[in-house]
Design an enzyme around this catalytic site. Structure first.
Site, short mmCIF file in Angstrom:
data_model
loop_
_atom_site.label_atom_id
_atom_site.label_comp_id
_atom_site.label_asym_id
_atom_site.label_seq_id
_atom_site.Cartn_x
_atom_site.Cartn_y
_atom_site.Cartn_z
N GLY A 43 14.14 -6.16 34.90
CA GLY A 43 15.44 -5.61 35.28
C GLY A 43 16.41 -5.65 34.10
O GLY A 43 16.01 -5.44 32.94
N GLN A 52 10.63 -3.23 32.74
CA GLN A 52 11.13 -2.77 34.04
C GLN A 52 11.16 -3.93 35.04
O GLN A 52 12.10 -4.08 35.81
CB GLN A 52 10.22 -1.63 34.54
CG GLN A 52 10.74 -0.93 35.78
CD GLN A 52 11.95 -0.04 35.48
OE1 GLN A 52 12.26 0.24 34.32
NE2 GLN A 52 12.63 0.40 36.52
N GLU A 70 0.00 3.95 9.91
CA GLU A 70 -1.45 3.96 9.65
C GLU A 70 -2.17 5.05 10.47
O GLU A 70 -3.28 4.84 10.97
CB GLU A 70 -2.07 2.58 9.88
CG GLU A 70 -1.67 1.63 8.77
CD GLU A 70 -2.33 0.28 8.83
OE1 GLU A 70 -3.54 0.24 9.09
OE2 GLU A 70 -1.63 -0.72 8.63
N GLU A 78 4.36 9.97 1.68
CA GLU A 78 5.49 10.62 1.00
C GLU A 78 6.30 11.36 2.06
O GLU A 78 5.83 11.57 3.18
CB GLU A 78 4.98 11.60 -0.06
CG GLU A 78 4.18 10.88 -1.15
CD GLU A 78 3.73 11.81 -2.28
OE1 GLU A 78 4.12 13.01 -2.27
OE2 GLU A 78 3.00 11.32 -3.15
N PHE A 102 0.88 -1.18 0.00
CA PHE A 102 0.00 0.00 0.00
C PHE A 102 0.91 1.22 0.00
O PHE A 102 1.75 1.37 0.91
CB PHE A 102 -0.81 -0.07 1.30
CG PHE A 102 -1.82 1.02 1.54
CD1 PHE A 102 -3.06 0.99 0.93
CD2 PHE A 102 -1.55 2.05 2.45
CE1 PHE A 102 -4.02 1.96 1.19
CE2 PHE A 102 -2.50 3.03 2.72
CZ PHE A 102 -3.75 2.98 2.10
N1 COS Z 1 -14.16 7.26 4.95
C1 COS Z 1 -14.72 7.87 3.88
N2 COS Z 1 -14.44 9.15 3.55
C2 COS Z 1 -13.55 9.81 4.31
C3 COS Z 1 -12.93 9.24 5.43
C4 COS Z 1 -13.27 7.91 5.73
N3 COS Z 1 -12.72 7.29 6.78
N4 COS Z 1 -12.09 10.14 5.99
C5 COS Z 1 -12.20 11.27 5.27
N5 COS Z 1 -13.07 11.06 4.25
C6 COS Z 1 -13.49 12.03 3.26
C7 COS Z 1 -14.16 13.22 3.93
O1 COS Z 1 -15.54 12.97 4.11
C8 COS Z 1 -13.89 14.32 2.92
O2 COS Z 1 -14.84 14.17 1.86
P1 COS Z 1 -15.37 15.44 1.01
O3 COS Z 1 -14.21 15.91 0.21
O4 COS Z 1 -16.45 14.85 0.18
O5 COS Z 1 -15.85 16.44 2.03
C9 COS Z 1 -12.52 13.96 2.37
O6 COS Z 1 -12.34 12.55 2.61
C10 COS Z 1 -11.42 14.73 3.04
O7 COS Z 1 -11.51 14.50 4.44
P2 COS Z 1 -10.85 15.48 5.51
O8 COS Z 1 -11.25 16.89 5.20
O9 COS Z 1 -11.12 14.95 6.87
O10 COS Z 1 -9.30 15.32 5.11
P3 COS Z 1 -7.99 15.91 5.76
O11 COS Z 1 -7.07 16.30 4.66
O12 COS Z 1 -8.34 16.91 6.82
O13 COS Z 1 -7.29 14.62 6.43
C11 COS Z 1 -6.80 12.96 8.08
C12 COS Z 1 -7.82 13.87 7.39
C13 COS Z 1 -5.74 13.65 8.89
C14 COS Z 1 -7.67 12.11 8.99
C15 COS Z 1 -6.13 12.04 7.00
O14 COS Z 1 -5.23 12.77 6.21
C16 COS Z 1 -5.40 10.87 7.60
O15 COS Z 1 -6.00 9.85 7.98
N6 COS Z 1 -4.05 10.97 7.69
C17 COS Z 1 -3.23 9.89 8.13
C18 COS Z 1 -2.83 9.11 6.96
C19 COS Z 1 -2.23 7.82 7.34
O16 COS Z 1 -2.82 7.01 8.06
N7 COS Z 1 -1.03 7.57 6.81
C20 COS Z 1 -0.38 6.33 7.02
C21 COS Z 1 -0.37 5.59 5.73
S1 COS Z 1 -0.41 3.89 5.86
S2 COS Z 1 1.16 3.38 6.85
#
Ligand code: COS
Length: 390
Positions: free
Chosen positions: A349, A346, A373, A132, A128
């Site tokens: 020891g 811990q 994640e 970046e 997956f």
């Molecule tokens: N299921 C379905 N849709 C989702 C969703 C989910 N779980 N989470 C967000 N969305 C949708 C939102 O509804 C929104 O839709 P619209 O554009 O139609 O309004 C869109 O996606 C954007 O969502 P949001 O505004 O919450 O996005 P952000 O950029 O604020 O990001 C976080 C939200 C921080 C939660 C997200 O970037 C995240 O999960 N980051 C971590 C990434 C991660 O886990 N990286 C590790 C990779 S794998 S090792």
């Protein structure tokens, strides 16, 4: 040492889960894989997990899976039990699921039949590719681009921290198809590992070895038929995939914490000190009590998240979002596991920090789960947003 199973009597689980757990708890301690070379070990774990049918829980029955749908509770049990024995076995299992989850959710029938059956048998290794260098927690800030070129896409850019990088047969890659549209301008693609213009040769070393690499895309040509899901639908697809697997990360953390507690109890019962055993001290008893309660709190949140998702799938085919519950489970289980493992260390020891002991390895193994994640801080944000929305 066998993983505990008493929690399987909880009403979150069905007979299918109890049967799975019983078989796996007996299978896992029989597996002795040399893990000195993390890459070779992961290939071997995927082979064994595939040969003995465990990877079938990573895909739905239609494509060789064990159950009709991806079942969150089965994933949690598998990860919890595998992580109890070997975090690398857990990792190998989890990546087959995470790396193919978006294909299960949104793949075309030909994509599903090509990749999912092979993932279930272990003949293909999945990965997956979302993160970046400048887009980790802020996944929407990615800059890897995909530009249409006739009947194909040209990918350019760099992904990093990609688990199974350099081992995988294919990657689910998320790239910007509209640079101005933020999270609404991202599309997913399946990129075969041998595609021209893809370089996965730069490997990354981490404190608890597992296969990681940088993926460099240089005019990497991906056929239109390998677009995964809707154009510009990639961000939601990535988030939906993470919704499934975050609860399973909690399961893995739980397995490591349960192992640390078992190790601590065994040690406390036999370690002689001041004319009695370590277990005779009230201080030790209080500590073990605290560890057990931290584990149970994490377990209940984890099983709740998994049950809610399975129940929502059964009743309304994925229309119920369990994002906040999965985030609570992931955050609590990984943070609690870190504390439990630290307490167990811990209690050991000097032996706790001796390289090569189980506790020392667990101390390193757990750390990245609080980051990957979605770091704990991202989970807090997700939960906080949900609380504000009411
Ligand atoms: N299921 C379905 N849709 C989702 C969703 C989910 N779980 N989470 C967000 N969305 C949708 C939102 O509804 C929104 O839709 P619209 O554009 O139609 O309004 C869109 O996606 C954007 O969502 P949001 O505004 O919450 O996005 P952000 O950029 O604020 O990001 C976080 C939200 C921080 C939660 C997200 O970037 C995240 O999960 N980051 C971590 C990434 C991660 O886990 N990286 C590790 C990779 S794998 S090792």
């Amino acid at each position: 040492m066998q993983a505990p199973t008493t929690h399987l009597a909880l009403p979150f689980f069905d007979d299918v889960h109890r049967d799975l757990a019983q078989r796996l708890v007996a299978w896992a301690p029989e597996q002795h894989v040399d893990e000195h070379d993390d890459r070779a070990a992961c290939v071997e774990w995927v082979r064994r997990l595939g040969a003995d049918g465990w990877l079938r829980y990573c895909v739905p029955a239609e494509h060789g899976g064990a159950l009709d749908r991806l079942d969150s509770r089965a994933l949690v049990i598998l990860r919890e039990t595998l992580a109890f024995h070997s975090p690398l076995a857990d990792f190998s299992f989890a990546m087959q699921g995470l790396g193919s989850g978006a294909i299960t959710l949104a793949g075309t029938p030909p994509q599903q039949s090509t990749y999912l059956t092979a993932v279930a048998s272990g003949s293909m290794i999945a990965a997956f590719a979302l993160s970046e260098a400048d887009a980790g927690s802020d996944a929407g800030a990615m800059t890897t681009s995909a530009v249409r070129d006739g009947n194909a896409w040209l990918l350019n850019g760099e992904k990093t921290w990609i688990s199974n990088g350099g081992l995988a047969h294919f990657y689910c890659v998320f790239a910007k198809t509209d640079a101005q549209a933020g999270t609404r301008g991202i599309t997913a693609f399946i990129v075969d590992a041998d595609s021209a213009g893809l370089d996965a040769s730069e490997h990354l070393q981490v404190m608890s070895p597992h296969p990681l690499a940088v993926l460099k895309f240089n005019n990497c040509r991906v056929p239109q038929s390998e677009q995964l899901g809707a154009l510009h639908g990639g961000f939601k697809l990535a988030m939906q995939t993470l919704d499934i697997f975050r609860a399973s990360v909690a399961g893995a953390a739980l397995g490591m914490a349960r192992r640390a507690l078992e190790e601590a109890v065994a040690h406390a019962k036999q370690r002689k000190m001041f004319g009695q055993t370590l277990a005779d001290f009230q201080l030790t008893q209080a500590r073990l009590g605290e560890m057990a309660a931290l584990i149970d709190a994490a377990a209940l949140l984890t099983y709740r998240a998994a049950w809610l998702r399975d129940d929502g799938e059964r009743r309304s085919s994925g229309k119920v979002r369990v994002t906040a519950e999965a985030a609570m489970a992931k955050m609590t289980a990984t943070e609690n596991a870190q504390r439990v493992i630290d307490m167990a260390l811990q209690m050991h020891g000097g032996m706790g920090v001796k390289v090569g002991t189980k506790i020392e390895a667990l101390y390193r193994d757990i750390r990245s789960l609080r980051i990957y994640e979605g770091a704990t801080e991202v989970q807090q944000l997700i939960i906080g947003k949900a609380v504000l929305q009411g």
